[in-house]
Design an enzyme around this catalytic site. Structure first.
Site, PDB file in Angstrom:
ATOM      1  N   LYS A   1       0.826  -1.186   0.138  1.00  0.00           N
ATOM      2  CA  LYS A   1       0.007  -0.154  -0.083  1.00  0.00           C
ATOM      3  C   LYS A   1       0.880   1.369   0.008  1.00  0.00           C
ATOM      4  O   LYS A   1       1.731   1.264   0.961  1.00  0.00           O
ATOM      5  CB  LYS A   1      -0.861   0.052   1.257  1.00  0.00           C
ATOM      6  CG  LYS A   1      -1.816   0.998   1.316  1.00  0.00           C
ATOM      7  CD  LYS A   1      -2.882   0.946   2.493  1.00  0.00           C
ATOM      8  CE  LYS A   1      -3.909   2.091   2.618  1.00  0.00           C
ATOM      9  NZ  LYS A   1      -4.824   1.863   3.695  1.00  0.00           N
TER      10      LYS A   1
ATOM     11  N   SER B   1      -9.761   2.361   2.698  1.00  0.00           N
ATOM     12  CA  SER B   1      -8.841   3.146   1.695  1.00  0.00           C
ATOM     13  C   SER B   1      -8.011   1.987   1.012  1.00  0.00           C
ATOM     14  O   SER B   1      -7.499   2.490   0.116  1.00  0.00           O
ATOM     15  CB  SER B   1      -7.965   3.876   2.763  1.00  0.00           C
ATOM     16  OG  SER B   1      -7.368   3.391   3.663  1.00  0.00           O
TER      17      SER B   1
ATOM     18  N   SER C   1     -10.368   0.268   6.777  1.00  0.00           N
ATOM     19  CA  SER C   1      -9.812   0.241   5.663  1.00  0.00           C
ATOM     20  C   SER C   1      -9.059  -0.923   5.055  1.00  0.00           C
ATOM     21  O   SER C   1      -8.747  -1.057   3.717  1.00  0.00           O
ATOM     22  CB  SER C   1      -8.694   1.461   5.765  1.00  0.00           C
ATOM     23  OG  SER C   1      -9.247   2.605   5.443  1.00  0.00           O
TER      24      SER C   1
END
Lengths: 483, 493
Positions: B79, B159, B183
């Site tokens: 990420k 997210s 997330s």
């Protein structure tokens, strides 16, 4: 004992509180491993944390916590076993995180006391409100480029102790005495070097005026005052300004003022309405700081003897006048120097020599205890020669000057220059008889009751011996021979 | 595009590598090709194929030398919230333009030390603020899934949307996520994969771009419970550089997957039955209960009375911390600088005005407001108190049960662009994930079935603090029972 200032309409009393920012002596910063050494190349002592790079986290420096606890104990203050680091949020170019990590609602140290030593030998107690730990900001440099500012982050993240007094001071002198005493204590403890010119100790002055006996008035805060002299100047100046406003029927505006050392004046920086909203909240990157009482106790037992205790001991054990004791303990190294000199000798004689001739020589030469050509052992050697009658006090002053210039031992100088005191009674008797025989007029005067003439005879003997005759013995022999 | 190699699980790939039936280089090449072929999804902000090949070759050498780590040779996505040394790190924000960290986050460092190979940095909501991945400065991510008979693009959730999409589309064997209010778990549910948020303090936050420091936690995303267990073991561990990381040993999570949950007590929080929840999600939840009962667990209703306050509490605390955490992006030291010819204030305004997207600006404003003088007690302080009540709810529940079963999200994936004009509707995505975040507890989302539209739905299991083992164990049973084997439309194309 309150001091008052006369205005046009009567007496005014100052109410003063001081906030001192003291840089903690520690090799590394409050939340990072970067060095804190003074005077390095700009931006050469900056860790990723100090520069607030993305994802960086603060890790509390345990030694700094120990230093804060030590300071709190030295100020006879409450040590809070739980304290909390909070974020004080504001934007400035030299504040990389956009917040300062500080302590707010729960500081590490609570209430304590400082005893001021005033000029007249009086003492006065000033309360400490709190002491908390916080990060210093970096430095903005505005004078290196016509349109841009430079930022030096070396200081960013350095640990400061903010030490807040109660509004207990009533004159600029007391404020000066407070700062001197606080600095002395911090230096004894080894928690701040107190060098105001390097910025490692800075003061903000809170001041309000009132009629004696009345409640406190509105205060102003004058920031960034970086010497004791400037603090006193800022107080005098701000007190006069406030009196003028009040006597003209005006009101004091609660505001922050900035002191300018160049002009000796302050100017308004921001009013209460313009004050920042710092949005303090507990720093979620740091857990509450919990202290083990046993750990605090180990710091407590390791505290050095502090100036007030040392002064009391000097008075009690050495019989020194309070003033002399106060002078000697004002600096930890001086006190230690004195104790070395006084060890096994007459403590009062030692005090007189250290405070008088020795401090005089230090001042004159600009040397300090470290670099002085005469150390405690050598000075002690000189005192020993006085004590055993080898030299007189007067000769000793000559010998001391010679020691300072040459760095030699007192004994060697006395030997080499033949300064040894003449204490041989038959030698002195011979000289006295000779002088009596050669000066019948003066002998007559003495016998006619002029006691003062005795001093003239002493002078004659000293002249003959270049001052080396034992003065007590000379007096004794003269009386015997003349009487 | 799916090859045999990219369709492997981490456990399978690991075993093939161990047997010498494939190499990291071969595995990595297959995944690099998959990443390229899936560019239309926009799952990656930065691809690192050259670095991946170097790492793969180095891994193959280590394996030959007998030094294979837990993730040896396995290509993964990272990420783009984790700082990676020398590799562009953006947090999907314009304000971090050109930022190449000189340091490696602890979690990514742990993974490289375990032998993992970096395929690239995955897309996310800007600063991890969002539930759709639509707030990314680098554009939204397409969910590899489509509704049956409807080709309109859907969001992958957020997210960690890029990581979820990459894993679902077989671009990476696994990927890292971070979870602040859901997330990891919500995008895992939307993309039909497994996502695990560990206990707060289990993984170091050092080197992860901060959103809300008291909530942020890194975790693994993979296609099976076993894969996430393997990954977490490599990611987790105490780190002296993060004062909130906790010094407890990291167990062998894979060993916890015994499948034996007989006699285990599972709680069903009655407050999670919210109004307007789609019937299919309720049904899936009931199905989940049945599976666990069939496996021998004892399921009971529990109460988490302050659940209702979790979402508003979260949307005070997280923005408050964010407003402060994001103050460092000021144009002075790194990233974007705008308005440099003006005053300092003008530079701040221009840099932050242009550098932050609308959602980030909204949260900074909310956070600044709730911390400001006069509102602090009414909002931030009250939220802190409620937060401790929510944590107490869980603590009391865990006196009776070993784990808690809930849906992961109140809906399946929605269309790209939907809910963009309604932040509250967007925030409601987190309704089931936020309470455990506030309490710092571990949770996993396991794909458990398909909606009537053919979209994946997840069930969430929550556990006790630092008891990820139970979460994995029960999650494994759920996974086994569900037998979820549907694949996204993208793979069929």
């Amino acid at each position: 004992m309150a001091t008052t200032i006369k205005g046009k309409t009567g007496e005014w009393e100052m109410v003063i509180g001081l906030e001192v920012h003291a840089q903690v002596i520690s090799k590394s910063k409050l939340f990072s491993g970067a060095s804190t050494a003074f005077g390095a190349e700009p931006n050469s002592q900056v860790s990723l944390v100090d520069a607030a790079m993305p994802g960086m986290l603060p890790v509390l420096n345990k030694y700094v916590v120990e230093q804060a606890v030590r300071t709190g104990l030295g100020l006879k203050a409450q040590i809070n076993l739980t304290s909390v680091f909070e974020r004080k949020n504001y934007f400035y170019a030299d504040l990389p995180q956009g917040y300062q990590i500080s302590q707010y609602l729960e500081p590490i140290v609570g209430e304590g006391t400082i005893i001021l030593d005033l000029e007249d030998g009086e003492t006065r107690e000033v309360g400490i409100e709190r002491l908390h730990l916080e990060q210093d900001a970096g430095k903005s440099i505005h004078d290196q480029h016509p349109t841009q500012s430079y930022i030096d982050l070396n200081r960013s993240g350095v640990a400061l102790m903010e030490i807040v007094s109660k509004p207990d001071m009533r004159s600029a002198e007391e404020a000066g005495a407070y700062l001197r005493k606080l600095r002395t204590i911090l230096r004894y403890l080894g928690t701040c070097d107190g060098n105001m010119d390097e910025g490692s100790m800075r003061a903000d002055v809170n001041l309000s005026m009132r009629r004696p006996g009345e409640p406190m008035g509105t205060r102003t805060e004058t920031k960034n005052v970086n010497s004791i002299r400037f603090v006193q100047q800022a107080i005098e100046q701000e007190a006069r300004r406030q009196i003028e406003v009040l006597e003209a029927g005006g009101e004091i505006v609660q505001e922050t003022r900035l002191f300018d050392g160049m002009t000796g004046k302050s100017r308004s920086m921001r009013s209460k309405e313009e004050a920042h909203d710092y949005r303090y909240f507990p720093d979620p990157d740091l857990l509450p700081l919990e202290l083990d009482p046993a750990w605090v106790e180990t710091i407590k037992v390791s505290l050095p003897e502090l100036p007030d205790e040392k002064k009391a001991r000097f008075v009690k054990d050495f019989g020194l006048p309070i003033y002399d004791a106060g002078v000697l303990v004002a600096d930890r190294d001086t006190a230690a120097f004195y104790e070395t000199v006084a060890e096994g000798r007459d403590p009062k004689l030692a005090a007189n020599w250290v405070i008088g001739d020795y401090f005089g020589a230090l001042n004159k030469s600009g040397a300090d205890l470290e670099s002085a050509p005469v150390d405690a052992k050598k000075l002690g050697g000189l005192l020993d020669l006085i004590a055993d009658g080898t030299i007189s006090g007067r000769i000793a002053k000559e010998v001391f000057e010679e020691m300072w210039d040459s760095g030699q031992d007192a004994g060697a100088i006395v030997e080499a220059k033949g300064l040894k005191q003449i204490s041989d009674s038959s030698e002195i008797e011979g000289m006295v008889e000779e002088i009596i025989a050669n000066n019948p007029k003066q002998v007559e005067q003495f016998k006619g009751g002029n006691e003062k003439i005795l001093g003239w005879f002493v002078g004659q003997v000293m002249k003959m011996t270049q001052g080396k005759a034992n003065p007590g013995m000379v007096n004794e022999v003269l009386r015997k021979k003349l009487g | 595009m799916m090859s045999e190699l990219t369709n492997l699980t981490i456990a399978e790939a690991r075993d093939l590598l161990a047997k010498g039936e494939t190499s990291s280089k071969e595995l990595t090449e297959a995944h690099i090709a998959a990443v390229e072929a899936a560019r239309s999804l926009n799952a990656f902000i930065t691809e690192t194929p050259e670095k991946a090949l170097q790492m793969a070759e180095a891994s193959d050498k280590r394996r030959k030398a007998g030094e294979a780590g837990v993730l040896e040779g396995l290509p993964i996505g990272m990420k783009d919230l984790f700082c990676t040394e020398g590799v562009l790190t953006t947090a999907a924000s314009h304000i971090l333009d050109g930022f190449h960290p000189t340091y490696e986050s602890t979690v990514s460092r742990n993974m490289w030390n375990a032998g993992a190979v970096l395929l690239g940095k995955t897309n996310l909501d800007e600063f991890a603020m969002g539930s759709s991945n639509m707030t990314s400065h680098y554009g939204g991510v397409e969910n590899p899934w489509r509704k049956s008979g409807d080709n309109r693009p859907l969001v992958p959730g957020g997210s960690s949307g890029g990581s979820a999409a990459a894993v679902a589309a077989r671009c990476a064997l696994g990927a890292t996520g971070t979870d602040t209010g859901g997330s990891i778990r919500q995008p895992a549910a939307f993309c039909g994969i497994v996502g695990m948020k560990p206990t707060y303090g289990r993984c170091s936050r050092w080197g992860i771009v901060a959103f809300a420091s008291s909530l942020d936690q890194a975790g693994p995303m993979g296609r099976t419970v076993r894969d996430t267990a393997i990954m977490l073991e490599a990611m987790a561990g105490y780190d002296a550089k993060d004062s909130t990381s906790v010094n407890v040993p990291v167990p062998n999570y894979e060993a916890a997957l015994s499948g034996d949950i007989k006699g285990m007590k599972i709680g069903i929080p009655k407050e999670y039955r919210i109004d307007g929840m789609p019937a299919e999600i309720d049904q899936l939840w009931l199905q989940g209960i049945k599976w666990l009962e069939e496996a021998g667990a004892e399921v009971m209703e529990i109460s988490l009375p302050h659940t209702h306050y979790a979402l508003p509490t979260y949307y005070i605390i997280a923005p408050a911390e964010a407003s402060s955490n994001l103050a460092r992006y000021d144009g002075v030291r790194y990233g974007l600088r705008e308005g440099a010819d003006g005053s300092l204030d003008e530079m701040y305004e221009a840099t932050r005005g242009k550098g932050f997207g609308m959602e980030v600006q909204r949260r900074i404003l909310i956070g600044t407001y709730v911390l400001s003088a006069g509102y602090y007690d009414a909002y931030y302080n009250k939220a802190r108190k409620v937060r401790s009540l929510i944590a107490r709810d869980f603590a009391q529940a865990y006196e009776k049960v070993d784990a808690i079963l809930t849906p992961t999200a109140p809906s399946a994936a929605f269309g790209m662009g939907d809910k963009m004009d309604d932040p509250i509707a967007m925030y409601l995505n987190d309704v089931f994930t936020v309470p455990a975040s506030l309490a710092g507890l571990p949770g996993i989302s396991v794909p458990a079935g398909l909606s009537q539209d053919g979209l994946p739905l997840g069930l969430q299991l929550l556990g006790k603090a630092f008891d990820e083992e139970t979460v994995f164990k029960v999650g494994g049973v759920l996974e086994e029972a569900a037998g979820f084997d549907a694949t996204p439309a993208f793979l069929a194309a």
